[in-house]
Design a protein around this motif. Structure first.
Motif, PDB file in Angstrom:
ATOM      1  N   ALA A  11     -29.545  39.426 -36.585  1.00 36.45           N
ATOM      2  CA  ALA A  11     -30.522  40.418 -35.701  1.00 36.45           C
ATOM      3  C   ALA A  11     -32.041  39.636 -35.660  1.00 36.45           C
ATOM      4  CB  ALA A  11     -30.662  41.826 -35.882  1.00 36.45           C
ATOM      5  N   GLU A  12     -32.267  39.340 -37.199  1.00 36.25           N
ATOM      6  CA  GLU A  12     -33.892  38.906 -37.329  1.00 36.25           C
ATOM      7  C   GLU A  12     -33.907  37.456 -36.529  1.00 36.25           C
ATOM      8  OE1 GLU A  12     -36.563  37.017 -40.950  1.00 36.25           O
ATOM      9  OE2 GLU A  12     -34.316  38.140 -41.169  1.00 36.25           O
ATOM     10  N   VAL A  13     -32.747  36.472 -36.751  1.00 39.40           N
ATOM     11  CA  VAL A  13     -33.097  35.391 -35.974  1.00 39.40           C
ATOM     12  C   VAL A  13     -32.671  35.547 -34.493  1.00 39.40           C
ATOM     13  CG1 VAL A  13     -31.704  33.068 -35.839  1.00 39.40           C
ATOM     14  CG2 VAL A  13     -32.045  34.138 -38.088  1.00 39.40           C
ATOM     15  N   GLY A  14     -32.001  36.429 -34.167  1.00 37.58           N
ATOM     16  CA  GLY A  14     -31.901  36.889 -32.671  1.00 37.58           C
ATOM     17  C   GLY A  14     -33.308  37.002 -32.146  1.00 37.58           C
ATOM     18  N   ARG A  15     -33.953  37.661 -32.611  1.00 40.59           N
ATOM     19  CA  ARG A  15     -35.416  38.238 -32.286  1.00 40.59           C
ATOM     20  C   ARG A  15     -36.218  36.910 -32.131  1.00 40.59           C
ATOM     21  NH1 ARG A  15     -34.396  42.843 -35.316  1.00 40.59           N
ATOM     22  NH2 ARG A  15     -35.355  41.844 -37.230  1.00 40.59           N
ATOM     23  N   LEU A  16     -35.942  35.933 -33.201  1.00 38.49           N
ATOM     24  CA  LEU A  16     -36.876  34.775 -33.046  1.00 38.49           C
ATOM     25  C   LEU A  16     -36.463  33.794 -31.952  1.00 38.49           C
ATOM     26  CD1 LEU A  16     -36.819  33.396 -36.693  1.00 38.49           C
ATOM     27  CD2 LEU A  16     -38.561  34.984 -35.730  1.00 38.49           C
ATOM     28  N   LEU A  17     -35.227  33.968 -31.784  1.00 37.85           N
ATOM     29  CA  LEU A  17     -34.869  32.972 -30.456  1.00 37.85           C
ATOM     30  C   LEU A  17     -35.252  33.741 -29.116  1.00 37.85           C
ATOM     31  CD1 LEU A  17     -31.057  32.254 -31.200  1.00 37.85           C
ATOM     32  CD2 LEU A  17     -33.209  31.029 -31.757  1.00 37.85           C
ATOM     33  N   ASP A  18     -35.717  34.972 -29.046  1.00 38.32           N
ATOM     34  CA  ASP A  18     -36.073  35.686 -27.851  1.00 38.32           C
ATOM     35  C   ASP A  18     -37.437  35.109 -27.582  1.00 38.32           C
ATOM     36  OD1 ASP A  18     -33.822  36.962 -27.459  1.00 38.32           O
ATOM     37  OD2 ASP A  18     -34.174  38.706 -28.443  1.00 38.32           O
ATOM     38  N   ARG A  19     -37.975  34.737 -28.459  1.00 41.44           N
ATOM     39  CA  ARG A  19     -39.512  34.258 -28.452  1.00 41.44           C
ATOM     40  C   ARG A  19     -39.689  32.713 -27.589  1.00 41.44           C
ATOM     41  NH1 ARG A  19     -41.362  36.008 -34.152  1.00 41.44           N
ATOM     42  NH2 ARG A  19     -42.894  34.357 -33.794  1.00 41.44           N
ATOM     43  N   TYR A  20     -38.521  32.155 -27.459  1.00 44.72           N
ATOM     44  CA  TYR A  20     -38.392  30.936 -26.497  1.00 44.72           C
ATOM     45  C   TYR A  20     -39.461  31.000 -25.501  1.00 44.72           C
ATOM     46  CZ  TYR A  20     -36.276  26.961 -24.412  1.00 44.72           C
ATOM     47  OH  TYR A  20     -36.293  25.482 -24.000  1.00 44.72           O
ATOM     48  N   PRO A  21     -40.365  30.029 -25.206  1.00 43.97           N
ATOM     49  CA  PRO A  21     -41.134  30.059 -24.128  1.00 43.97           C
ATOM     50  C   PRO A  21     -40.611  29.894 -22.749  1.00 43.97           C
ATOM     51  CG  PRO A  21     -41.205  28.067 -25.373  1.00 43.97           C
ATOM     52  CD  PRO A  21     -40.463  28.930 -26.055  1.00 43.97           C
ATOM     53  N   VAL A  22     -40.963  30.691 -21.893  1.00 46.61           N
ATOM     54  CA  VAL A  22     -40.324  30.531 -20.706  1.00 46.61           C
ATOM     55  C   VAL A  22     -41.599  30.665 -19.575  1.00 46.61           C
ATOM     56  CG1 VAL A  22     -38.941  31.846 -18.936  1.00 46.61           C
ATOM     57  CG2 VAL A  22     -38.224  31.711 -21.205  1.00 46.61           C
ATOM     58  N   ASP A  23     -41.249  29.692 -18.509  1.00 46.13           N
ATOM     59  CA  ASP A  23     -42.467  29.853 -17.569  1.00 46.13           C
ATOM     60  C   ASP A  23     -41.674  29.342 -16.264  1.00 46.13           C
ATOM     61  OD1 ASP A  23     -44.348  28.333 -15.751  1.00 46.13           O
ATOM     62  OD2 ASP A  23     -45.728  28.614 -17.356  1.00 46.13           O
ATOM     63  N   ARG A  24     -42.185  29.991 -15.171  1.00 42.57           N
ATOM     64  CA  ARG A  24     -41.477  29.796 -13.871  1.00 42.57           C
ATOM     65  C   ARG A  24     -41.485  28.557 -13.165  1.00 42.57           C
ATOM     66  NH1 ARG A  24     -43.238  30.027  -8.649  1.00 42.57           N
ATOM     67  NH2 ARG A  24     -41.611  30.519  -6.969  1.00 42.57           N
ATOM     68  N   LEU A  25     -42.644  27.619 -13.660  1.00 39.59           N
ATOM     69  CA  LEU A  25     -42.588  26.285 -13.009  1.00 39.59           C
ATOM     70  C   LEU A  25     -42.075  25.330 -14.230  1.00 39.59           C
ATOM     71  CD1 LEU A  25     -45.850  26.015 -11.257  1.00 39.59           C
ATOM     72  CD2 LEU A  25     -43.611  26.076 -10.264  1.00 39.59           C
ATOM     73  N   GLY A  26     -41.638  25.982 -15.531  1.00 38.70           N
ATOM     74  CA  GLY A  26     -41.052  25.109 -16.708  1.00 38.70           C
ATOM     75  C   GLY A  26     -39.784  24.662 -16.475  1.00 38.70           C
ATOM     76  N   PRO A  27     -39.328  24.314 -17.922  1.00 34.94           N
ATOM     77  CA  PRO A  27     -37.691  24.122 -17.935  1.00 34.94           C
ATOM     78  C   PRO A  27     -36.721  25.261 -17.571  1.00 34.94           C
ATOM     79  CG  PRO A  27     -38.853  23.285 -19.675  1.00 34.94           C
ATOM     80  CD  PRO A  27     -39.962  24.405 -18.951  1.00 34.94           C
TER      81      PRO A  27
END
Length: 454
Positions: A21-37
């Motif tokens: 669960a801890e590592v899963g929370r880290l993955l949820d902080r992956y940067p997301v941007d509408r104009l990005g990847p």
């Protein structure tokens, strides 16, 4: 014991079930941007043999849904050529360990289900980064090759060779990124910095603005401060919202062979850490001229082995001295280094500095707009950073007339004066000064003149 929740890695034919669960929370902080990847876009992955680039590649594939089309290891220095041997880690204690890094890259790529390729950029690095830096060191100034490497090599030659030099296909003003013809392709690196994407003025080209990473101790925006917005608009930094400890945690849970890798710092090929190791390395390339270390009144208090061996603000070892001496300035015309007693001497404190050609990341933004056409009366309040990991300090910025009489003003690369609210210690000609508006890096330039608080 950590609970296994779901497979973390499914790229290639491998599947690694090592999450919690801890590592899963880290993955949820992956940067997301509408104009990005976006999921389904393509990625050119860069692996260095370190944990940061390895985890960045993993996150881009697993969390970002990007499709890797190339996995590149850049060789910027070839110590094997110098040593004329092909032993692993050739070059001795001061040689580059690129071959060892390459083997680690191959192992990491196999775990990720990828095939790595070696891209030799050593000639470009020598001509565009190292040789100009040698000239600066020889003259007694203090260049920053890491800033130049990002501008000229990683976001210059690498982008060109990887087919990423052109901007993305235009998007209509209201279209989503998925409306572009075919998947877009991104350069994925392990830099600790955050990108925000926007459309260019007058067109729909995707540009990038540069911001500090969440981990202030690892933030690398200073090293990226000379990279233009159109180049940043092709980049993706998956580690933007993670700390170094969290990156290592992800690597360990995934089973990446780089999880415990040593950290690479600065000029990778110097080998030995610290100023003295750096000076010994440069002695192989610079015509070192020993000279006198003198006090303000002209007394000879010691000897130096070359102007490149000491930096402004650095302590100078003076045999038999009852007080500590610090480098205040260098005199190339006489090959002397001037020292002053005590770390709080006024000649160590910089009041303001000049930059002959400030390189803004973007033509938009508060700095460029306020300085464009300015007569020097407008002085934006910003933050300045002179060295990596140095705390940014408050300053005001004003436009200067061209350094060479008769030259036209250059809106694209204006000459500026940076005046500090409080004097800054250890500022040297040749260093890079980056300017920030909050956490956004506006660009940088090479310091051409320093005014001291005498």
């Amino acid at each position: 014991m950590l609970r296994v929740a779901r497979p973390l890695l499914t790229c290639g034919r491998r599947s690694i079930s090592t999450t919690s669960a801890e590592v899963g929370r880290l993955l949820d902080r992956y940067p997301v941007d509408r104009l990005g990847p976006q999921p389904g876009d393509e990625a050119v992955l860069t692996l260095s043999g370190g944990v940061d680039s390895s985890v960045a590649a993993f996150l881009a594939i697993e969390r970002g849904g990007l499709k890797p089309v190339r996995t590149i290891f850049m060789r910027n220095w070839n110590s094997l050529d110098e040593a004329q041997t092909f032993e692993p880690g050739a070059g001795g204690s001061t040689g580059c360990t690129w071959l060892r890094d390459w083997r680690l890259v191959e192992r990491t790529a196999r775990v990720l289900g990828l095939k790595a390729e070696l891209m030799d950029l050593s000639t470009e690095y020598w001509n565009q980064v190292f040789a100009p830096a040698l000239d600066d060191w020889q003259r007694g100034t203090t260049p920053n090759p890491d800033v130049a490497c990002n501008r000229e090599i990683k976001f210059g030659e690498l982008l060109l060779r990887a087919g990423l030099a052109e901007s993305f296909p235009s998007l209509t003003s209201n279209a989503s990124p998925s409306a572009s013809p075919g998947p877009r392709r991104w350069l994925v690196t392990g830099h600790y910095a955050r990108l925000a994407y926007h459309r260019g003025t007058g067109d729909s080209t995707v540009l990038g603005s540069l911001h500090r990473a969440s981990d202030a101790t690892k933030d690398q925006s200073y090293f990226l401060s000379a990279v233009a917005a159109d180049k940043l608009g092709r980049a993706h930094f998956p580690l933007a919202n993670l700390t170094k400890a969290e990156v290592r945690s992800i690597a360990a849970h995934v089973g990446l062979p780089t999880a415990a890798s040593e950290e690479s710092m600065g000029l990778c090929f110097v080998g030995e850490r610290g100023t003295r190791g750096h000076a010994r390395f440069l002695a192989s390339y610079i015509d070192a001229r020993p000279g006198n270390i003198v006090s303000l009144d002209g007394r000879t208090v010691g000897r130096h082995e070359g102007l490149h061996t000491l930096t402004v603000g650095q302590g100078a070892r003076i045999g038999g001295a009852s007080t500590r001496w610090f480098v205040a300035k260098k005199k190339p015309e006489t090959n002397e280094i001037v020292v002053v007693p005590g770390a709080d001497h006024p000649l160590l404190r910089c009041r303001s500095l000049h930059i002959d050609a400030f390189l803004p990341i973007s033509a938009r933004g508060s700095l460029v707009e306020s300085l464009r056409g300015s007569d020097g009366q407008q002085r934006p309040r910003l933050l300045a950073q002179i060295r990596h990991r140095q705390a940014a300090v408050a300053c005001t910025v004003a436009r200067l007339p061209p350094s060479t009489p008769g030259d036209d003003d250059d809106d694209a690369q204006p000459a500026v004066e940076v005046a500090f609210d409080e004097p800054v210690v250890g500022v040297a000609q040749g260093q890079t000064c980056a300017l920030y508006d909050g956490d956004e890096c506006l660009g940088s330039g090479v310091i051409s003149h320093v005014s001291l608080a005498e």
